[in-house]
Each structure stands twice: as C-alpha cells, then as structure tokens.
Scaffold this motif. Sequence first.
Motif, mmCIF file in Angstrom:
data_model
loop_
_atom_site.group_PDB
_atom_site.id
_atom_site.type_symbol
_atom_site.label_atom_id
_atom_site.label_comp_id
_atom_site.label_asym_id
_atom_site.label_seq_id
_atom_site.Cartn_x
_atom_site.Cartn_y
_atom_site.Cartn_z
ATOM 1 N N ILE A 32 58.651 -8.798 85.916
ATOM 2 C CA ILE A 32 58.171 -8.966 84.532
ATOM 3 C C ILE A 32 58.335 -10.418 84.090
ATOM 4 C CG2 ILE A 32 58.526 -8.299 82.132
ATOM 5 C CD1 ILE A 32 57.413 -6.025 83.779
ATOM 6 N N TRP A 33 59.515 -11.007 84.386
ATOM 7 C CA TRP A 33 59.779 -12.390 83.989
ATOM 8 C C TRP A 33 58.819 -13.349 84.687
ATOM 9 C CZ3 TRP A 33 60.790 -16.889 86.523
ATOM 10 C CH2 TRP A 33 61.241 -17.963 85.751
ATOM 11 N N ALA A 34 58.588 -13.130 85.993
ATOM 12 C CA ALA A 34 57.737 -14.038 86.766
ATOM 13 C C ALA A 34 56.312 -14.068 86.213
ATOM 14 C CB ALA A 34 57.723 -13.621 88.241
ATOM 15 N N TYR A 35 55.783 -12.884 85.897
ATOM 16 C CA TYR A 35 54.421 -12.858 85.367
ATOM 17 C C TYR A 35 54.367 -13.413 83.942
ATOM 18 C CZ TYR A 35 49.943 -11.320 83.634
ATOM 19 O OH TYR A 35 48.695 -11.306 83.064
ATOM 20 N N SER A 36 55.348 -13.024 83.122
ATOM 21 C CA SER A 36 55.357 -13.483 81.731
ATOM 22 C C SER A 36 55.512 -14.994 81.641
ATOM 23 C CB SER A 36 56.503 -12.801 80.966
ATOM 24 O OG SER A 36 56.347 -11.398 80.966
ATOM 25 N N SER A 37 56.242 -15.592 82.596
ATOM 26 C CA SER A 37 56.494 -17.034 82.566
ATOM 27 C C SER A 37 55.338 -17.851 83.126
ATOM 28 C CB SER A 37 57.767 -17.357 83.360
ATOM 29 O OG SER A 37 58.886 -16.698 82.810
ATOM 30 N N THR A 38 54.640 -17.297 84.112
ATOM 31 C CA THR A 38 53.576 -18.066 84.776
ATOM 32 C C THR A 38 52.176 -17.593 84.414
ATOM 33 O OG1 THR A 38 53.553 -16.623 86.741
ATOM 34 C CG2 THR A 38 55.114 -18.464 86.737
ATOM 35 N N GLY A 39 52.067 -16.315 84.041
ATOM 36 C CA GLY A 39 50.750 -15.762 83.749
ATOM 37 C C GLY A 39 49.914 -15.561 84.990
ATOM 38 N N GLN A 40 50.528 -15.609 86.165
ATOM 39 C CA GLN A 40 49.799 -15.499 87.428
ATOM 40 C C GLN A 40 50.298 -14.315 88.249
ATOM 41 O OE1 GLN A 40 50.345 -19.254 89.396
ATOM 42 N NE2 GLN A 40 48.928 -20.345 88.049
ATOM 43 N N THR A 251 47.960 -4.874 78.344
ATOM 44 C CA THR A 251 48.702 -4.226 77.248
ATOM 45 C C THR A 251 49.463 -5.231 76.391
ATOM 46 O OG1 THR A 251 50.625 -3.855 78.687
ATOM 47 C CG2 THR A 251 48.987 -2.093 78.576
ATOM 48 N N GLY A 252 49.122 -6.512 76.540
ATOM 49 C CA GLY A 252 49.822 -7.525 75.752
ATOM 50 C C GLY A 252 51.278 -7.659 76.136
ATOM 51 N N ASN A 253 51.545 -7.624 77.468
ATOM 52 C CA ASN A 253 52.921 -7.743 78.001
ATOM 53 C C ASN A 253 53.837 -6.624 77.513
ATOM 54 O OD1 ASN A 253 52.382 -9.950 79.557
ATOM 55 N ND2 ASN A 253 53.353 -11.439 78.205
ATOM 56 N N ASN A 254 53.300 -5.409 77.433
ATOM 57 C CA ASN A 254 54.082 -4.254 77.005
ATOM 58 C C ASN A 254 54.897 -3.722 78.203
ATOM 59 O OD1 ASN A 254 55.037 -1.704 76.154
ATOM 60 N ND2 ASN A 254 53.339 -1.514 74.699
ATOM 61 N N LYS A 255 56.191 -4.018 78.205
ATOM 62 C CA LYS A 255 57.043 -3.613 79.325
ATOM 63 C C LYS A 255 57.207 -2.104 79.401
ATOM 64 C CE LYS A 255 59.725 -7.819 78.439
ATOM 65 N NZ LYS A 255 59.068 -8.072 77.127
ATOM 66 N N SER A 256 57.154 -1.434 78.281
ATOM 67 C CA SER A 256 57.346 0.018 78.253
ATOM 68 C C SER A 256 56.241 0.736 79.024
ATOM 69 C CB SER A 256 57.381 0.526 76.814
ATOM 70 O OG SER A 256 58.474 -0.040 76.109
ATOM 71 N N VAL A 257 55.018 0.231 78.915
ATOM 72 C CA VAL A 257 53.896 0.840 79.641
ATOM 73 C C VAL A 257 54.127 0.744 81.145
ATOM 74 C CG1 VAL A 257 51.440 0.658 80.160
ATOM 75 C CG2 VAL A 257 52.234 0.431 77.805
ATOM 76 N N VAL A 258 54.572 -0.426 81.604
ATOM 77 C CA VAL A 258 54.860 -0.607 83.029
ATOM 78 C C VAL A 258 55.966 0.348 83.470
ATOM 79 C CG1 VAL A 258 55.549 -2.242 84.814
ATOM 80 C CG2 VAL A 258 54.202 -3.033 82.864
ATOM 81 N N GLY A 259 56.977 0.490 82.640
ATOM 82 C CA GLY A 259 58.077 1.392 82.958
ATOM 83 C C GLY A 259 57.627 2.830 83.073
ATOM 84 N N ILE A 260 56.777 3.276 82.157
ATOM 85 C CA ILE A 260 56.300 4.663 82.160
ATOM 86 C C ILE A 260 55.446 4.934 83.398
ATOM 87 C CG2 ILE A 260 54.782 6.293 80.981
ATOM 88 C CD1 ILE A 260 55.728 5.018 78.340
ATOM 89 N N VAL A 261 54.548 4.013 83.732
ATOM 90 C CA VAL A 261 53.685 4.187 84.910
ATOM 91 C C VAL A 261 54.529 4.221 86.184
ATOM 92 C CG1 VAL A 261 51.868 3.131 86.305
ATOM 93 C CG2 VAL A 261 51.660 3.157 83.818
ATOM 94 N N SER A 262 55.493 3.325 86.289
ATOM 95 C CA SER A 262 56.363 3.284 87.466
ATOM 96 C C SER A 262 57.175 4.568 87.597
ATOM 97 C CB SER A 262 57.309 2.073 87.378
ATOM 98 O OG SER A 262 56.588 0.864 87.317
ATOM 99 N N ALA A 263 57.698 5.043 86.488
ATOM 100 C CA ALA A 263 58.497 6.271 86.506
ATOM 101 C C ALA A 263 57.639 7.474 86.887
ATOM 102 C CB ALA A 263 59.125 6.490 85.133
ATOM 103 N N THR A 264 56.398 7.494 86.424
ATOM 104 C CA THR A 264 55.493 8.600 86.762
ATOM 105 C C THR A 264 55.185 8.622 88.263
ATOM 106 O OG1 THR A 264 54.476 8.421 84.572
ATOM 107 C CG2 THR A 264 53.266 9.652 86.243
ATOM 108 N N ALA A 265 54.994 7.442 88.850
ATOM 109 C CA ALA A 265 54.757 7.364 90.293
ATOM 110 C C ALA A 265 55.972 7.855 91.069
ATOM 111 C CB ALA A 265 54.437 5.922 90.675
ATOM 112 N N ALA A 266 57.151 7.503 90.610
ATOM 113 C CA ALA A 266 58.387 7.944 91.273
ATOM 114 C C ALA A 266 58.572 9.450 91.143
ATOM 115 C CB ALA A 266 59.593 7.212 90.690
#
Length: 270
Positions: A32-40, A251-266
């Motif tokens: 999350i930090w790497a993408y938020s800091s570089t945008g890449q 999602t405008g850097n919405n970390k919660s969305v990433v967390g929910i998708v990751s948890a659903t895959a798990a």
Amino acid sequence: MSKIVNKNYILLLIGQTISQLGSSMTGFAIVIWAYSSTGQVMASSLLAVCSVVPYLIVSLLGGTVADNMNKKKIMLICDTVAAIGSLVILLCSYMNILELWILCIINIVNGFMNAFQGPASQVAVTLLIDKKDYAKAGGIQSALGAVIGMINPILAAALLGIGGLQFVLGIDLITFLFAFFTLLIFIKIPDKVKEDKKVNVKELRESMKEGLQYIRTQKSILILLVMFSVLEFLGAISFDSMYSPFLLARTGNNKSVVGIVSATAAAGMF
C-alpha cells in the motif's frame, strides 16, 4: 479420530502463526505504501520480484542447510533477520527517509531467509509429531494460513488507518518477539543435528549433488518443480502484486476495499 497433542508442536504452531500474521500485515502495508508513494504499479511488482527470485534461486540450498544444521537455530536466525528488516523500515519511516530501493534490498534479504526458514520449519514439525499425523498437521497449517489470509488484510487496513505504516511495523515487531522467545525458551525440538555442530561446506556440497542427481532421475518431480517455479514467479509479478494497486487506483486509495477483496480471496482458500 486421534488428536495432535504434542505441547512443543502446539507452541510452535501458535508462535509461528502469530509471527506470520505480523509479517503478512507488514507485507500488505508495504505494498500500500509503495503504490501510494510512487503511484506506479511497477513499484509493487518490483518488491514481489525482489522477494520471490532470491527464494527460488537458493531453495535447494535452503533444504540442504536444513538437513545439516540445527532446525531451531535456523528458524531463530531467519526470524531475527526478518525482524531487523522490519526495524530498519520502521526507523527509515520514522526519519522520513524511506525509499523504494530500501524496501527492495530488505525484500531480497527476506527472500533468501525464507528459503531457509521454510524447510527448517517444515522439518521441525515432522520431528515433533508422529508420522501418522503428518497429513493432519498439514491440513491444520493450511487452514491457519487461510485464516491469516482473511484476518491479515482487514486488520492491516484498519491499523494503517489508525496509526499508519509505523504502527503496523510496531505490531509486527511485537509478534516477532512473542514467537522468538516462545521458540527459544519453551520449545524443544528433538533434532538429530546438535546445536553446536559447525556447517561443513563439503557436506553441504555433497548433499546438494545428491539432491540434484535424485531430481534428474525423477522426471515427474522435476516437472513439478519447474512448473512451481514458473507459476510462483509469474504470480508474483502479475496478480499478486497488481491487484492491490489496481483497486487503490479505482477507489481513491481506499485501503479497506483492498482488505475486503484480499480477505474474500483467502476465504475461498479456507
């Protein structure tokens, strides 16, 4: 139906599970930090490559070392190196000098350590339980891995929202201390290799040669190893490293969305 009641195994399982949860949260937070800091997206892919490639390169050596060294000592060393990496990231973040190249170097080191930690941990489990319980232990560890996969992204996203990357790293170091001292003080592994035995380079070389010769004669195993290596690498540089930036970008850097998708895959893995 028999139960696995070995106290040492249970303590090892608890310690390693808690430590894995801390490490997984750190890995999630760093992406999350790497993408938020570089945008890449390339930033997260690069981190994945730096972790996976060293692991694949030295995996055979890792297994050989695990055969010839004390498993408990290997696990303690690898855990300590990983914790030092988290501490370096924490200090760099605190001093506001954290850069992508620092994370890449730490991921390379962790990739090498994982190649030794994994085999040592797996063999340690076989030394603590009866052979008839191997399959059951494997199922328990797989289920716990999936549970961690469900809890980790949501918890990491929440902790990031509360205290940022430094807070997550602090929790990671606490889980390391718990697992480290549990293993050091309370767990006894009946290892055939003595703790004070020195590593003999010649023995390691001969053991690796034996392993390679055996694999050459077992085409089915060789094919599986090649397939695993290719899939592990492709997965690391594609879906595993790209879905988080993909979701963050939409999602405008919405970390919660990433967390929910990751948890659903798990949850599917569970």
